[in-house]
Design a protein around this motif. Structure first.
Motif, PDB file in Angstrom:
ATOM      1  N   PHE A  54       0.864  -1.159  -0.146  1.00 59.79           N
ATOM      2  CA  PHE A  54       0.194  -0.006   0.038  1.00 59.79           C
ATOM      3  C   PHE A  54       0.875   1.231  -0.088  1.00 59.79           C
ATOM      4  CE2 PHE A  54      -2.258  -3.201   2.197  1.00 59.79           C
ATOM      5  CZ  PHE A  54      -3.432  -3.476   1.651  1.00 59.79           C
ATOM      6  N   PRO A  55       1.520   1.586  -1.184  1.00 59.34           N
ATOM      7  CA  PRO A  55       2.294   2.747  -1.093  1.00 59.34           C
ATOM      8  C   PRO A  55       1.524   4.176  -0.915  1.00 59.34           C
ATOM      9  CG  PRO A  55       2.267   1.614  -3.363  1.00 59.34           C
ATOM     10  CD  PRO A  55       1.124   1.187  -2.308  1.00 59.34           C
ATOM     11  N   SER A  56       2.020   5.155  -0.368  1.00 58.40           N
ATOM     12  CA  SER A  56       1.265   6.369   0.028  1.00 58.40           C
ATOM     13  C   SER A  56       2.383   7.575  -0.213  1.00 58.40           C
ATOM     14  CB  SER A  56       0.756   6.502   0.945  1.00 58.40           C
ATOM     15  OG  SER A  56       1.204   6.368   2.190  1.00 58.40           O
ATOM     16  N   VAL A  57       1.853   8.803  -1.026  1.00 59.00           N
ATOM     17  CA  VAL A  57       2.391   9.797  -1.043  1.00 59.00           C
ATOM     18  C   VAL A  57       1.897  11.009  -0.620  1.00 59.00           C
ATOM     19  CG1 VAL A  57       3.856  11.338  -2.720  1.00 59.00           C
ATOM     20  CG2 VAL A  57       3.662   8.704  -3.027  1.00 59.00           C
ATOM     21  N   GLY A  58       2.397  12.051   0.233  1.00 63.92           N
ATOM     22  CA  GLY A  58       1.690  13.102   0.516  1.00 63.92           C
ATOM     23  C   GLY A  58       2.398  14.452   0.552  1.00 63.92           C
ATOM     24  N   VAL A  59       1.857  15.709   0.364  1.00 67.93           N
ATOM     25  CA  VAL A  59       2.500  16.737   0.397  1.00 67.93           C
ATOM     26  C   VAL A  59       1.765  17.904   1.401  1.00 67.93           C
ATOM     27  CG1 VAL A  59       3.171  18.847  -0.922  1.00 67.93           C
ATOM     28  CG2 VAL A  59       3.207  16.719  -2.023  1.00 67.93           C
ATOM     29  N   HIS A  60       2.338  18.323   2.179  1.00 71.34           N
ATOM     30  CA  HIS A  60       1.681  19.221   3.281  1.00 71.34           C
ATOM     31  C   HIS A  60       2.344  20.536   3.312  1.00 71.34           C
ATOM     32  CE1 HIS A  60       0.628  15.325   4.430  1.00 71.34           C
ATOM     33  NE2 HIS A  60       1.933  15.090   4.566  1.00 71.34           N
ATOM     34  N   THR A  61       1.416  21.809   3.131  1.00 68.29           N
ATOM     35  CA  THR A  61       2.055  22.985   3.250  1.00 68.29           C
ATOM     36  C   THR A  61       1.080  23.793   4.208  1.00 68.29           C
ATOM     37  OG1 THR A  61       2.658  24.830   1.759  1.00 68.29           O
ATOM     38  CG2 THR A  61       0.782  23.736   0.975  1.00 68.29           C
ATOM     39  N   GLY A  62       1.747  25.277   4.411  1.00 69.99           N
ATOM     40  CA  GLY A  62       0.891  25.642   5.235  1.00 69.99           C
ATOM     41  C   GLY A  62       1.858  27.019   5.910  1.00 69.99           C
ATOM     42  N   SER A  63       1.104  27.835   6.718  1.00 71.92           N
ATOM     43  CA  SER A  63       1.980  28.968   7.210  1.00 71.92           C
ATOM     44  C   SER A  63       3.190  28.308   7.928  1.00 71.92           C
ATOM     45  CB  SER A  63       1.085  30.008   8.071  1.00 71.92           C
ATOM     46  OG  SER A  63       0.526  29.239   9.249  1.00 71.92           O
ATOM     47  N   TRP A  64       3.247  27.541   8.439  1.00 66.98           N
ATOM     48  CA  TRP A  64       4.249  26.801   9.098  1.00 66.98           C
ATOM     49  C   TRP A  64       5.293  26.192   8.475  1.00 66.98           C
ATOM     50  CZ3 TRP A  64       4.550  21.695   7.560  1.00 66.98           C
ATOM     51  CH2 TRP A  64       3.297  21.384   6.845  1.00 66.98           C
TER      52      TRP A  64
END
Lengths: 163, 216
Positions: B122-132
């Protein structure tokens, strides 16, 4: 706090080898790709409490996020895997009359246009379709786990009794 | 005593004939091959791979499926059994007997169960962005066994397959009217390349031999 979360889950792809190759195989259970964006002071702002700093937002009215509990956040790892019901078999029903009534083992199941795909427990069933003009279709079907059965139901006028 | 036996025989015959799911065609000549001996007529035809796939929910890719119809002699009940039939693949080998629905269902169920040992990724890829700031994540989940059951691998599947093959199979009993049904012979891929088979029928009532052409 304003929080915007964008999330996307890509469907699960199930790769499987042919049935006639028993033994251990490696397969892809699902692929998930996700993204998120967050703005504002954050979920757990630090604030002075009894002389120290503790995470929390519930005592601070101005930090209350009304969408926190009800946000439409979807976890990127959402698994939509092996179709609908791992212990069921699929029956694809293609009826010549979409308004015909569908009966399973004599019990009314619904109109044909709402039953294009049926997921059933493994077993033998008598499927019957009837329309208002008296045309009908009847067949005995055998449903197996993880298998798809296509039923093309061409409704026919009732047979005249032999004299 | 004789009337009682006669009644029992008739009852058996009626039951046997009513349990068949495959109606016989009008005449023996409607089949690819037919033969007659002592008033007993046997006609047969081999189903090609597409026909088998369309007519059976059970995976019979490792079997030769033969549709057989039998006409008993006039006013003579015939004690019919699938084991009266055998299939000769070539002259060099002994004929083979049909396999029972119970055996076929068991074999297919075991084959399906072996697929539960699969390794699932079960491969997974994520991108997270924000003021932090911005971050990415990559992960792979590995699962072994305990996944969804393989196709046709549960006990209910075995029972369903057995039921299907039994209901569509040639009946085992006394007949007074023409009947038809399928016989299931084991076959390897090499056997399937042959262009014809020889179907043998041997019972107290008659002995017959039919050359069955294979339709591709």
């Amino acid at each position: 706090m304003i929080r915007i979360v964008l999330s996307m889950a890509l469907a699960a792809a199930l790769l499987s080898a042919k049935d006639d190759k028993p033994g251990r195989r490696i397969r892809l259970g699902g692929v998930s790709v996700g993204g998120s964006y967050t703005s504002g002071p954050g979920w757990y702002p630090w604030y002075p409490y009894y002389g120290g700093f503790y995470p929390g937002f519930w005592n601070r009215a101005y930090l209350y996020d009304p969408f926190f509990y009800y946000s439409p956040y979807i976890h990127p790892g959402l698994y939509s895997g092996f179709g609908y019901g791992p212990n069921l078999g699929e029956v694809k029903l293609n009826a010549s009359d979409k308004e015909a009534s569908v009966y399973l083992d004599g019990a009314y199941a619904g109109p044909a246009h709402k039953l294009k795909t049926l997921w059933l427990e493994p077993g033998a069933y008598n499927i019957e379709l009837r329309d208002t003009s008296g045309q009908s279709f009847e067949r005995r079907i055998y449903v197996l786990t993880g298998k798809t059965l296509e039923v093309r139901a061409n409704l026919q006028p009732p047979k005249e009794p032999r004299k | 005593m004789r009337p009682v036996i006669s009644v029992c025989l008739t009852a058996l015959a009626v039951f046997a004939e009513s349990s068949t799911a495959v109606p016989p065609r009008s005449h023996p000549v409607d089949y690819a091959a037919n033969a007659e001996s002592k008033g007993v007529k046997v006609a047969a035809e081999i189903l090609n791979a597409d026909q088998v796939r369309n007519m059976f929910a059970t995976d019979l890719s490792n079997y030769v499926v033969v549709e057989v119809a039998v006409w008993p002699a006039v006013n003579k009940p015939l004690d019919l059994s699938p084991v009266d039939f055998s299939l000769r693949l070539d002259d060099a080998r002994a004929p083979i007997r049909p396999v029972s629905p119970k055996t076929i269902a068991g074999v297919i169920q075991r084959r399906g169960q072996s697929r539960r040992d699969d390794i699932t990724l079960f491969p997974s890829v994520g991108v997270h962005t924000g003021s932090w700031g911005t971050g990415t994540s990559v992960g792979v989940g590995v699962g072994m066994g305990g996944g969804p059951p393989g196709p046709a691998s549960t006990d209910r599947d075995r029972h369903t397959m057995e039921l299907e093959l039994d209901e569509k199979g040639l009946i085992d009993g006394v007949i007074q009217k023409p009947v038809a049904g399928y016989l299931y012979f084991p076959a390897t891929s090499r056997n399937k390349k042959l262009t014809s088979y020889e179907l043998l029928y041997e019972s107290d009532a008659a002995k017959l031999q039919l050359n069955l052409p294979v339709s591709k």
